[in-house]
Motif scaffolding. Structure first.
Motif, PDB file in Angstrom:
ATOM      1  N   UNK A 219       0.832  -1.198   0.000  1.00 37.05           N
ATOM      2  CA  UNK A 219       0.000   0.000   0.000  1.00 37.05           C
ATOM      3  C   UNK A 219       0.871   1.255   0.000  1.00 37.05           C
ATOM      4  N   UNK A 220       1.651   1.401  -1.063  1.00 37.87           N
ATOM      5  CA  UNK A 220       2.459   2.601  -1.240  1.00 37.87           C
ATOM      6  C   UNK A 220       2.648   2.843  -2.724  1.00 37.87           C
ATOM      7  N   UNK A 221       2.782   4.091  -3.103  1.00 40.34           N
ATOM      8  CA  UNK A 221       3.032   4.411  -4.506  1.00 40.34           C
ATOM      9  C   UNK A 221       4.533   4.467  -4.786  1.00 40.34           C
ATOM     10  N   UNK A 222       5.337   4.674  -3.758  1.00 39.85           N
ATOM     11  CA  UNK A 222       6.788   4.773  -3.903  1.00 39.85           C
ATOM     12  C   UNK A 222       7.409   3.396  -3.702  1.00 39.85           C
ATOM     13  N   UNK A 223       7.412   2.608  -4.761  1.00 41.14           N
ATOM     14  CA  UNK A 223       7.960   1.255  -4.665  1.00 41.14           C
ATOM     15  C   UNK A 223       8.593   0.875  -5.995  1.00 41.14           C
ATOM     16  N   UNK A 224       9.561   0.006  -5.918  1.00 43.21           N
ATOM     17  CA  UNK A 224      10.267  -0.473  -7.099  1.00 43.21           C
ATOM     18  C   UNK A 224      10.538  -1.955  -6.916  1.00 43.21           C
ATOM     19  N   UNK A 225      10.313  -2.716  -7.951  1.00 44.28           N
ATOM     20  CA  UNK A 225      10.615  -4.146  -7.928  1.00 44.28           C
ATOM     21  C   UNK A 225      11.655  -4.420  -8.993  1.00 44.28           C
ATOM     22  N   UNK A 226      12.771  -4.986  -8.578  1.00 43.05           N
ATOM     23  CA  UNK A 226      13.827  -5.395  -9.506  1.00 43.05           C
ATOM     24  C   UNK A 226      14.028  -6.885  -9.334  1.00 43.05           C
ATOM     25  N   UNK A 227      13.855  -7.635 -10.395  1.00 43.07           N
ATOM     26  CA  UNK A 227      14.110  -9.070 -10.387  1.00 43.07           C
ATOM     27  C   UNK A 227      15.326  -9.332 -11.268  1.00 43.07           C
ATOM     28  N   UNK A 228      16.277 -10.058 -10.732  1.00 39.57           N
ATOM     29  CA  UNK A 228      17.504 -10.374 -11.455  1.00 39.57           C
ATOM     30  C   UNK A 228      17.478 -11.853 -11.808  1.00 39.57           C
ATOM     31  N   UNK A 229      17.334 -12.140 -13.087  1.00 35.21           N
ATOM     32  CA  UNK A 229      17.212 -13.518 -13.571  1.00 35.21           C
ATOM     33  C   UNK A 229      18.371 -14.385 -13.080  1.00 35.21           C
ATOM     34  N   UNK A 230      18.043 -15.496 -12.439  1.00 38.80           N
ATOM     35  CA  UNK A 230      19.045 -16.446 -11.975  1.00 38.80           C
ATOM     36  C   UNK A 230      19.770 -16.044 -10.711  1.00 38.80           C
ATOM     37  N   UNK A 231      19.407 -14.907 -10.130  1.00 37.21           N
ATOM     38  CA  UNK A 231      20.092 -14.415  -8.936  1.00 37.21           C
ATOM     39  C   UNK A 231      19.493 -15.036  -7.686  1.00 37.21           C
ATOM     40  N   UNK A 232      20.260 -14.987  -6.628  1.00 37.38           N
ATOM     41  CA  UNK A 232      19.822 -15.513  -5.349  1.00 37.38           C
ATOM     42  C   UNK A 232      19.430 -14.364  -4.437  1.00 37.38           C
ATOM     43  N   UNK A 233      19.031 -14.702  -3.217  1.00 34.08           N
ATOM     44  CA  UNK A 233      18.514 -13.713  -2.270  1.00 34.08           C
ATOM     45  C   UNK A 233      19.559 -12.661  -1.914  1.00 34.08           C
ATOM     46  N   UNK A 234      20.781 -13.070  -1.695  1.00 37.10           N
ATOM     47  CA  UNK A 234      21.843 -12.141  -1.304  1.00 37.10           C
ATOM     48  C   UNK A 234      22.533 -11.625  -2.564  1.00 37.10           C
ATOM     49  N   UNK A 235      21.907 -10.683  -3.233  1.00 42.63           N
ATOM     50  CA  UNK A 235      22.333 -10.234  -4.556  1.00 42.63           C
ATOM     51  C   UNK A 235      23.712  -9.558  -4.550  1.00 42.63           C
TER      52      UNK A 235
END
Length: 81
Positions: free
Chosen positions: A41-57
């Protein structure tokens, strides 16, 4: 907090602790991340998905992937300053 709630939380914590050896580096399902992004519930958000990456980017990834993530972080910070 009610006693029963505290007992259930303690039981859940012990259950999680007993299964920690099952945790792997890849702990975030991209679909769950997408769902959280959509439902947050926020307008200030960004989602970045890195193909094949793990949790600790920023650790244990190829240098180019780490560099890309750092550039993305800096860009996000610059846009918010």
């Amino acid at each position: 907090m009610r006693l029963r709630t505290a007992v259930e939380l303690l039981k859940a914590t012990k259950d999680i602790e007993s299964q920690l050896e099952k945790v792997t580096d890849q702990v975030t399902d991209p679909h769950v991340s997408q769902f959280l992004y959509e439902k947050a519930n926020t307008k200030d958000k960004t989602l970045k998905l890195y193909e094949g990456a793990y949790h600790s980017i920023l650790e244990g990834e190829p240098d180019d992937r780490i560099s890309t993530a750092i550039k993305d972080i800096i860009s996000w910070l610059d846009s918010h300053c």
